[in-house]
Structures are given as structure tokens and as C-alpha cells.
Enzyme design. Structure first.
Site, mmCIF file in Angstrom:
data_model
loop_
_atom_site.group_PDB
_atom_site.id
_atom_site.type_symbol
_atom_site.label_atom_id
_atom_site.label_comp_id
_atom_site.label_asym_id
_atom_site.label_seq_id
_atom_site.Cartn_x
_atom_site.Cartn_y
_atom_site.Cartn_z
ATOM 1 N N VAL A 1 1.183 4.684 5.148
ATOM 2 C CA VAL A 1 0.639 3.597 5.989
ATOM 3 C C VAL A 1 1.739 2.569 6.271
ATOM 4 C CG1 VAL A 1 -1.085 1.769 6.161
ATOM 5 C CG2 VAL A 1 -1.722 3.953 5.160
ATOM 6 N N GLY A 2 2.582 2.321 5.280
ATOM 7 C CA GLY A 2 3.694 1.371 5.466
ATOM 8 C C GLY A 2 4.623 1.804 6.593
ATOM 9 N N GLU B 1 5.600 -3.442 0.708
ATOM 10 C CA GLU B 1 5.666 -3.072 -0.720
ATOM 11 C C GLU B 1 4.902 -1.773 -0.866
ATOM 12 O OE1 GLU B 1 7.500 -4.613 -2.715
ATOM 13 O OE2 GLU B 1 7.836 -6.505 -1.686
ATOM 14 N N GLY C 1 0.835 -1.195 0.000
ATOM 15 C CA GLY C 1 0.000 0.000 0.000
ATOM 16 C C GLY C 1 0.868 1.242 0.000
ATOM 17 N N SER C 2 0.308 2.320 0.510
ATOM 18 C CA SER C 2 1.005 3.606 0.428
ATOM 19 C C SER C 2 2.166 3.659 1.424
ATOM 20 C CB SER C 2 0.012 4.726 0.723
ATOM 21 O OG SER C 2 -0.547 4.532 1.998
ATOM 22 N N THR C 3 3.107 4.525 1.107
ATOM 23 C CA THR C 3 4.300 4.649 1.949
ATOM 24 C C THR C 3 3.934 5.150 3.347
ATOM 25 O OG1 THR C 3 5.676 4.994 0.012
ATOM 26 C CG2 THR C 3 6.547 5.801 2.103
ATOM 27 N N GLU D 1 8.892 -9.826 -2.532
ATOM 28 C CA GLU D 1 7.851 -10.849 -2.665
ATOM 29 C C GLU D 1 8.247 -11.799 -3.778
ATOM 30 O OE1 GLU D 1 4.364 -8.785 -3.844
ATOM 31 O OE2 GLU D 1 4.017 -7.945 -1.864
HETATM 32 P P1 NAD Z 1 -3.431 2.421 1.212
HETATM 33 O O1 NAD Z 1 -2.127 2.543 1.938
HETATM 34 O O2 NAD Z 1 -4.414 3.506 1.343
HETATM 35 O O3 NAD Z 1 -4.185 1.088 1.651
HETATM 36 C C1 NAD Z 1 -3.574 -0.168 1.540
HETATM 37 C C2 NAD Z 1 -4.160 -1.105 2.569
HETATM 38 O O4 NAD Z 1 -3.792 -0.658 3.863
HETATM 39 C C3 NAD Z 1 -5.674 -1.189 2.566
HETATM 40 O O5 NAD Z 1 -6.063 -2.522 2.753
HETATM 41 C C4 NAD Z 1 -6.075 -0.380 3.785
HETATM 42 O O6 NAD Z 1 -7.282 -0.821 4.335
HETATM 43 C C5 NAD Z 1 -4.920 -0.706 4.706
HETATM 44 N N1 NAD Z 1 -4.686 0.228 5.824
HETATM 45 C C6 NAD Z 1 -4.984 1.545 5.914
HETATM 46 N N2 NAD Z 1 -4.589 2.014 7.120
HETATM 47 C C7 NAD Z 1 -4.029 0.986 7.786
HETATM 48 C C8 NAD Z 1 -3.420 0.835 9.076
HETATM 49 N N3 NAD Z 1 -3.313 1.841 9.935
HETATM 50 N N4 NAD Z 1 -2.940 -0.379 9.417
HETATM 51 C C9 NAD Z 1 -3.021 -1.421 8.563
HETATM 52 N N5 NAD Z 1 -3.594 -1.347 7.345
HETATM 53 C C10 NAD Z 1 -4.079 -0.147 6.965
HETATM 54 O O7 NAD Z 1 -3.058 2.173 -0.346
HETATM 55 P P2 NAD Z 1 -4.041 2.061 -1.587
HETATM 56 O O8 NAD Z 1 -4.561 3.412 -1.925
HETATM 57 O O9 NAD Z 1 -4.984 0.936 -1.411
HETATM 58 O O10 NAD Z 1 -3.000 1.605 -2.726
HETATM 59 C C11 NAD Z 1 -2.210 2.498 -3.426
HETATM 60 C C12 NAD Z 1 -0.803 2.532 -2.888
HETATM 61 O O11 NAD Z 1 -0.264 1.219 -2.847
HETATM 62 C C13 NAD Z 1 0.119 3.316 -3.803
HETATM 63 O O12 NAD Z 1 0.999 4.083 -3.014
HETATM 64 C C14 NAD Z 1 0.881 2.229 -4.559
HETATM 65 O O13 NAD Z 1 2.134 2.639 -5.054
HETATM 66 C C15 NAD Z 1 0.991 1.171 -3.511
HETATM 67 N N6 NAD Z 1 1.192 -0.141 -4.114
HETATM 68 C C16 NAD Z 1 2.419 -0.722 -3.993
HETATM 69 C C17 NAD Z 1 2.659 -1.948 -4.601
HETATM 70 C C18 NAD Z 1 4.013 -2.618 -4.494
HETATM 71 O O14 NAD Z 1 4.091 -3.810 -4.757
HETATM 72 N N7 NAD Z 1 5.055 -1.903 -4.114
HETATM 73 C C19 NAD Z 1 1.630 -2.585 -5.316
HETATM 74 C C20 NAD Z 1 0.390 -1.972 -5.407
HETATM 75 C C21 NAD Z 1 0.178 -0.738 -4.786
#
Ligand code: NAD
Length: 479
Positions: free
Chosen positions: A236-237, A254, A232-234, A460
Site C-alpha cells: 500500500v505504501g 513507515e 502500513g504495508s509496503t 517519525e
Molecule cells: P495495511 O497496509 O493493510 O493498512 C494500513 C492502512 O492503510 C489502513 O488504515 C488501511 O485502511 C489503509 N489503506 C489501505 N489501502 C489504502 C489505499 N489504497 N490508500 C490509502 N490507504 C490505504 O497495513 P496493516 O495490515 O494495517 O498493518 C500491518 C503493516 O503495517 C505491516 O506491514 C507492518 O510492518 C506495517 N507497520 C509499519 C510500521 C512502521 O512504523 N514502519 C508500524 C506498524 C505497522
């Protein structure tokens, strides 16, 4: 499914049973094409998450001892059922997250290979033997599953991420609690139905739907979670990394990207330009490995910009079920505003819109910007839309330097006929992945997929997940 309104009702999948949220709350999932209601899903709470983790923990006691041939059979059965239910999965990818059919097909095919490749992991959970300095000692390592794996997936490639991460975790004997994106719960619910039908034991795979911001911490910070894999997003990561560091929970992250492509003067533009377009416009630019920075050697800069703009103006924004359609709706209001803000900020600060820039409903036209400078937000920040910037460079060295001038490090690409420069780039680019004469968008089940810096930690893939999702134990026998 509610047949009157055709709005799907989605429940958690915990311990092999379907369940409403403990608090009986739900949330709405919208079709991003027109914001019409698509589904209503259980809005999970910490209580639901605790139940799911308890179910996974309890299932692990027996699941860890399941035979390779059993897990292999269940996973191959998952792939068979996916094929039987292909149309349903495709429809979900189209209507839940707005995938054009060509992206949905791409994702389905990748997802199938992810599951089949995972089946091949079951017989490969292997250790080693070691010579010993202690006389009469037989010394070996055994590889063991970790326990409960938390899988958290994003909205944009829900089937690829679900199949890969869930299947890899199960293949090596872990049990799973999955928190899918609140914007793509139906896809995961369909996958859970398939896993159940394939015969996996109850509790091996559990799904809790809901808002990550509300229930994510209850999962990633749970004392019975033994591994976290997050995509997901940086931002949240980073939050998850801090929780995991406190609890010493191993993890892979990721995250986002700002992937560069370098086009040298000797590149074959007939091949490079269409691949460049593919690497940013697929799924409307909502790909972590999309190329949002193009550095082009000056002698071919103008030709490249003109040809790229020509392709951009022809990229189809038609019906999502038309195989020629490329551009997807942007997933949410928040994301649409972000894309609009990035374009407006660049234009206000002097960038030129060479193609696109307008909206048709919830879809942004394929947009090329030139004259982008450091003070513009999109120069360094991930936009996550069909928007890219093209910059001229005076030499290969300048191109490499600019490509490396980023906090991210996910994918990268170079187009050239010069093998020495191509390999020099591959060795010196600070990214986890590099494609020579190919687009930044590329993924396969068995390769080490992932990034550096703000793009994440760990890799991964079948081999990488085998290492990450198991641990080695050293065992000696005194003979
Ligand atoms: P996001 O970070 O908003 O959400 C990703 C997931 O995190 C969702 O399931 C969400 O419910 C969960 N989440 C939100 N807050 C959380 C918390 N506090 N604790 C645990 N989980 C939480 O991202 P998004 O908008 O769904 O996806 C887009 C982002 O993901 C972009 O930044 C994209 O670059 C990245 N992405 C990366 C890869 C990779 O392999 N590097 C692949 C696909 C997407």
C-alpha cells in the site's frame, strides 16, 4: 453505543460534528479473539473524504495562527483526558484488535508520552537568521505549517501511531484528516472524542472511517492535502508513494520489516534470549519492528536455539486481561492464512519446527523454525505473526552480510560484549534503527523512527516530524 447488543456504532468526525456516511453505509468490525461482532462503523466514501478535507482546509485558515500556548494546552489536556479514560482505551485495545493487557498498557504509556512530547513542539517551531551579502539586509527563515495533513494508520499499534502523528501534526499548526485502519476504527473514534473534549477548534482534527482500499486514494490524491504520513504495508505504501509523486505531495512512509538480530558467541545469553523472545512474540509478532531473523554464531547456536525454544514453549497464550499473557490473536482471516501458509511452505520445503507451529483458536503458538532456506517464502517476506527463523553463522562478517541481505531496512539488533564489532554493526547495517544488546522493538517519542528501502521513506518523531510537517520560508527585510 447499542446497549442491547453492546456493539458500538461508530461515526465519522468531520468539522467537529459526528456524522454517518453520506451513503448511510456501514461495515462490521470483529473482535479478533473469537470473530464476534465488536463494532459497526460508518463506511466512508469519496464524498465523506472530500467533506473532511474541506473541513480541515477551512479550519487551517485560523488554526495556523493559534498560539503555541493554546496548542500546548489542548495537547496537554488530551493527555489528561487519556489518563481519565485509560480503562476505556485499554478495553478498546484488548477487544478491538486483541491486545494482551501488557501490550495495551505499553501502548497506552507510549501514547501518553507521544502527546506530551508533541506539546513540547509547539514552542519550537523556529527559523534562523542568516548573514547577507546585500548591505542593510536582515535575512531569516520562518518555519510554517503545511496545511492539511493526511494521517493513515495501521491496525497493530493504533494508539501509538494516532497519538504521535496526529499530535505532532497539530502541534506545529497543521490540521488533520485521519483514515484509521478498518480493523481499528473505535480506537481512533475514542481519540477524536478526547481531542474534541480537550478544546481543539472544530475541523482541526477529522476522522473518516472505512476501507482504505475504497477511500484511500480520495485522501492521498486530494489536491488540498499538503502532506501524507502513512504507516502500513509496503504494497500500500508503494501505491501511495506513486500518487504522492504524481501530485508532488510530500510524505513519510513507515512500512513493513524483516528485522535481523545478530547474536555473537560472546553474548550474555541469560540476557539475550529473553530479549530475543520479546522482540518477536510481543503482540503475537504483529509488530513492524519484530525480529523475524536471528543469526547466531555457531559455537552458541545450539544453546541459543534450545533456550529460545524453551522460552517459546512457555510464552503465555492465556486470557488477554491476564498481565502474563503475551500472545495475541492474529487480526484477520487473511492474516491467519498468511501465517499458516508461511509455516506450511517452510515445513514442506524442509524447515524444522523447533517450537510451536500449532494454533489455539485464532492464536498461533510462538513458533521457531530452523533449517530455513532461500526458497522458503518466510525467508525474505514479512510474516506478521509469532514466527521467526534462526540461522547459524560462522563469523561476525557472515552475520552482518546475511543481516544486510534483505530488501527491507527497519530495525536491527546485535548482542555482543565487543564494543568495536557492535559499533561496526551499527554503522554498517542497512537499517534505519539499530539496538546494541537490546531488542529490535523499541520506540520513543523524540527519536528518529523509521526505515530504509522497502521499509519506508523518512522518519517519525518530534524533530523529524517538525521538519517534515512544516516548511521553511526565506524572508528578507531591506533596512
Ligand atoms: P495495511 O497496509 O493493510 O493498512 C494500513 C492502512 O492503510 C489502513 O488504515 C488501511 O485502511 C489503509 N489503506 C489501505 N489501502 C489504502 C489505499 N489504497 N490508500 C490509502 N490507504 C490505504 O497495513 P496493516 O495490515 O494495517 O498493518 C500491518 C503493516 O503495517 C505491516 O506491514 C507492518 O510492518 C506495517 N507497520 C509499519 C510500521 C512502521 O512504523 N514502519 C508500524 C506498524 C505497522
Amino acid at each position: 453505543m447499542d446497549t442491547k447488543t453492546d456493539i458500538k456504532s461508530l461515526q465519522h468526525f468531520i468539522g467537529g460534528d459526528w456524522a454517518d456516511a453520506a451513503a448511510c453505509e456501514t461495515f462490521e468490525v470483529l473482535n479478533p479473539l473469537d470473530d464476534s461482532p465488536y463494532a459497526r462503523a460508518a463506511r466512508g466514501s469519496a464524498e465523506d473524504m472530500n467533506r473532511a478535507v474541506a473541513a480541515a482546509k477551512s479550519a487551517f485558515v485560523n488554526f495556523r495562527d493559534t498560539l503555541p500556548k493554546e496548542r500546548e494546552r489542548w495537547l496537554l489536556r488530551v493527555a489528561e483526558i487519556m489518563e481519565d479514560r485509560k480503562q476505556e482505551l485499554l478495553d478498546c485495545l484488548i477487544d478491538e484488535i486483541g491486545s494482551p493487557i501488557q501490550k495495551a498498557m505499553f501502548e497506552f504509556d507510549k501514547g501518553l508520552t507521544m502527546v506530551r512530547a508533541a506539546a513540547g513542539m509547539c514552542r519550537n517551531v523556529r527559523g534562523e537568521t542568516f548573514p547577507s551579502d546585500r548591505p542593510g539586509t536582515f535575512s531569516m527563515s520562518v518555519r510554517e505549517p503545511l496545511g492539511v495533513v493526511a494521517v493513515i494508520t495501521p491496525f497493530n499499534v493504533p494508539l501509538i501511531k494516532t497519538t504521535r502523528l496526529v499530535a505532532n501534526a497539530l502541534a506545529v499548526g497543521n490540521t488533520v484528516v485521519h483514515l484509521p485502519s478498518e480493523m481499528a476504527p473505535h480506537l481512533t473514534v475514542l481519540f477524536a472524542q478526547i481531542v474534541a473534549e480537550a478544546g481543539f477548534p472544530k475541523g482541526a482534527y477529522n476522522v473518516v472511517t472505512g476501507y482504505g482500499a475504497e477511500i484511500g486514494d480520495a485522501l492521498t490524491g486530494h489536491e488540498d492535502v499538503d502532506f501524507v504520513t502513512f504507516t502500513g504495508s509496503t504494497v500500500v505504501g508503494q501505491h501511495i508513494a506513486e500518487i504522492c509523486a504524481r501530485n508532488k505531495t510530500p510524505n513519510t512512509l513507515e512500512l513493513g520489516g524483516k528485522s535481523p538480530t545478530l547474536i555473537l558467541a560472546d553474548a550474555d545469553l541469560d540476557k539475550a534470549v529473553p530479549l530475543a523472545a520479546r522482540s518477536i512474540f510481543m503482540f503475537g509478532g504483529q509488530a513492524c519492528i519484530g525480529s523475524s531473523r536471528f543469526y547466531v554464531e555457531r559455537p552458541i547456536y545450539e544453546a541459543f536455539v534450545n533456550r529460545f525454544a524453551m522460552i517459546a514453549s512457555k510464552v503465555s497464550m492465556g486470557n488477554l486481561r491476564d498481565p502474563n499473557t503475551v500472545i495475541a490473536p492474529i487480526i484477520s482471516d487473511r492474516q491467519r492464512q498468511r501465517v499458516k501458509d508461511h509455516i506450511a511452505d517452510a515445513v514442506a520445503k524442509g524447515a524444522t519446527v523447533t517450537a510451536g507451529g500449532e494454533w489455539e483458536g485464532n492464536r498461533c503458538q510462538p513458533t521457531l523454525l530452523t533449517g530455513v532456506t532461500e526458497e522458503m517464502t518466510l525467508c525474505r517476506t514479512e510474516t506478521f505473526g509469532p514466527v521467526t527463523a534462526i540461522y547459524p553463522v560462522d563469523s561476525y562478517e557472515e552475520g552482518l552480510e546475511k543481516a544486510n541481505d534483505t530488501e527491507y531496512g527497519l530495525s536491527s539488533a546485535i548482542f555482543t560484549k565487543d564494543i568495536d564489532r557492535a559499533f561496526h554493526f551499527a554503522r554498517n547495517i542497512g537499517a534505519g534503527m539499530c539496538h546494541i544488546n537490546g531488542p529490535t522493538i523499541h520506540d520513543e517519542a523524540h527519536v528518529p523512527f523509521g526505515g530504509n528501502g522497502e521499509s519506508g521513506v523518512g522518519r517519525e518523531g518530534t524533530d523529524a516530524d517538525m521538519e517534515a510537517m512544516t516548511e521553511l520560508k526565506w524572508v528578507t527585510v531591506q533596512l
